[in-house]
Design an enzyme around this catalytic site. Structure first.
Site, PDB file in Angstrom:
ATOM      1  N   HIS A 148       0.836  -1.218  -0.129  1.00 28.93           N
ATOM      2  CA  HIS A 148      -0.199   0.010   0.062  1.00 28.93           C
ATOM      3  C   HIS A 148       0.877   1.336  -0.123  1.00 28.93           C
ATOM      4  O   HIS A 148       0.539   2.277   0.571  1.00 28.93           O
ATOM      5  CB  HIS A 148      -1.005  -0.057   1.150  1.00 28.93           C
ATOM      6  CG  HIS A 148      -1.954  -1.221   1.265  1.00 28.93           C
ATOM      7  ND1 HIS A 148      -2.858  -1.345   0.653  1.00 28.93           N
ATOM      8  CD2 HIS A 148      -1.589  -2.447   2.040  1.00 28.93           C
ATOM      9  CE1 HIS A 148      -3.332  -2.685   0.897  1.00 28.93           C
ATOM     10  NE2 HIS A 148      -2.702  -3.190   1.650  1.00 28.93           N
ATOM     11  N   SER A 149       2.054   1.163  -0.504  1.00 28.47           N
ATOM     12  CA  SER A 149       3.166   2.216  -0.309  1.00 28.47           C
ATOM     13  C   SER A 149       2.702   3.587  -1.141  1.00 28.47           C
ATOM     14  O   SER A 149       2.675   3.500  -2.106  1.00 28.47           O
ATOM     15  CB  SER A 149       4.545   1.672  -0.635  1.00 28.47           C
ATOM     16  OG  SER A 149       5.288   2.794  -0.744  1.00 28.47           O
ATOM     17  N   ASN A 150       2.601   4.691  -0.336  1.00 24.73           N
ATOM     18  CA  ASN A 150       2.442   5.891  -0.992  1.00 24.73           C
ATOM     19  C   ASN A 150       3.713   6.338  -1.583  1.00 24.73           C
ATOM     20  O   ASN A 150       3.683   6.876  -2.740  1.00 24.73           O
ATOM     21  CB  ASN A 150       2.225   7.002  -0.067  1.00 24.73           C
ATOM     22  CG  ASN A 150       0.692   6.678   0.827  1.00 24.73           C
ATOM     23  OD1 ASN A 150      -0.129   6.403   0.301  1.00 24.73           O
ATOM     24  ND2 ASN A 150       0.743   6.784   2.197  1.00 24.73           N
TER      25      ASN A 150
END
Length: 312
Positions: free
Chosen positions: A69-71
């Site tokens: 889910h890395s921004n």
């Protein structure tokens, strides 16, 4: 690899909430979530110096790390797509099709899943050696765009905020408040402030994750870290969700539960405990991350801000 002339503008907007008014504390939000539909939040600012250093060293693209889910990886992949440079992501865990991962693939990022043990080894001295050999043309960037280069890229945020103070009717402010994941953005603010104003970091991860040590390697004074993790990174509880939904309804400010929601809830706790005197003025940094909301079944309405197509 670039571009290096794109410096997006983050608007500074007043935040009107009952608990702030009751305490006589003024808060303005530096809306990094509004700089771009996809290359959003503090991530671009952390990347700028890495990109510049990579170009100076002859690199043609970037390889970096993150979760499903890395921004950071989302912004990096989107930047690579828009500005035409290759990106590679080293991901924690095993293959899964989260909304973020699907975007990474659509943006053209080459993905490698490291498992959990392999990802934990990312701080080992020899971690990058095989990846440098496999991708010699790419610049390795730490998780979250961290390090001194990432911090220096965030220094411009202080100038952006100060240039907009008069629009709020402010002649000065007393400090900064923001979520801290790696502490890179916080360190950049401290460097730019050079002791003029204090920077408060609301930890989105538990204190044993080493953020204090990472920040301390870049800056020694001028900041304070507070635990806002609510039991751990990505830990979400009903109190937090209620706060986010009530805040959005009252102010229209979109939040997410990993960083900005926890940081603003921690600020409410400190304000209601009378940590800050009446008349205090704080700048709250909205660090973005709204695309990550898609990974949670939270019942949030409205747009997550990622629908717009990539455009040059």
């Amino acid at each position: 690899m670039g571009p290096f002339d794109w410096l997006p503008h983050a608007p500074l907007e007043p935040l009107h909430l009952g608990w702030l008014a009751a305490a006589g504390v003024e808060v303005a939000v530096l809306r990094l979530d509004r700089i771009d539909p996809l290359i959003s939040g503090n991530k671009w600012f952390k990347l700028t110096e890495h990109l510049a250093q990579g170009r100076a060293a002859g690199a043609t693209g970037i390889i970096s790390l993150g979760g499903a889910h890395s921004n950071h990886l989302h912004a990096l992949a989107a930047a690579g797509k828009r500005f035409d440079f290759p990106t590679v992501g080293l991901l924690r865990g095993h293959p899964q099709d989260t909304p973020t991962v699907l975007d990474l693939q659509a943006f053209g990022m080459q993905l490698h899943w490291l498992g959990y043990g392999g990802y934990r080894a990312r701080h080992a001295p020899d971690f990058w050696q095989p990846w440098r050999e496999r991708y010699p043309q790419l610049r390795p960037v730490p998780e979250g765009g961290g390090g001194l280069a990432g911090a220096r890229g965030c220094m411009t945020l202080v100038q952006q905020a100060r240039a907009q103070l008069s629009g709020l009717g402010w002649d000065d402010y007393h400090g900064w408040w923001l979520a801290a994941g790696t502490g890179t953005t916080l360190a950049g603010l401290v460097l730019a402030e050079a002791g003029a104003h204090r920077v408060y970091g609301a930890l989105a991860v538990p204190q044993d994750h080493g953020v204090a040590q990472q920040v301390g390697a870049l800056v020694q004074t001028g900041f304070e870290l507070l635990d806002a993790s609510r039991g751990g990174f990505a830990k979400v509880d009903p109190r937090l969700l209620d706060f986010i939904q009530a805040t959005e309804a009252a102010s229209g400010l979109p939040l997410e539960p990993l960083y900005t929601g926890k940081a603003l809830l921690a600020l409410q706790t400190e304000v209601e405990a009378r940590r800050f005197a009446r008349g205090t003025r704080l700048i709250f940094v909205h660090t973005g991350g709204l695309q990550g909301r898609r990974g949670f079944s939270l019942g949030f309405g409205g747009s997550n801000g990622t629908e717009s197509a990539l455009k040059p």
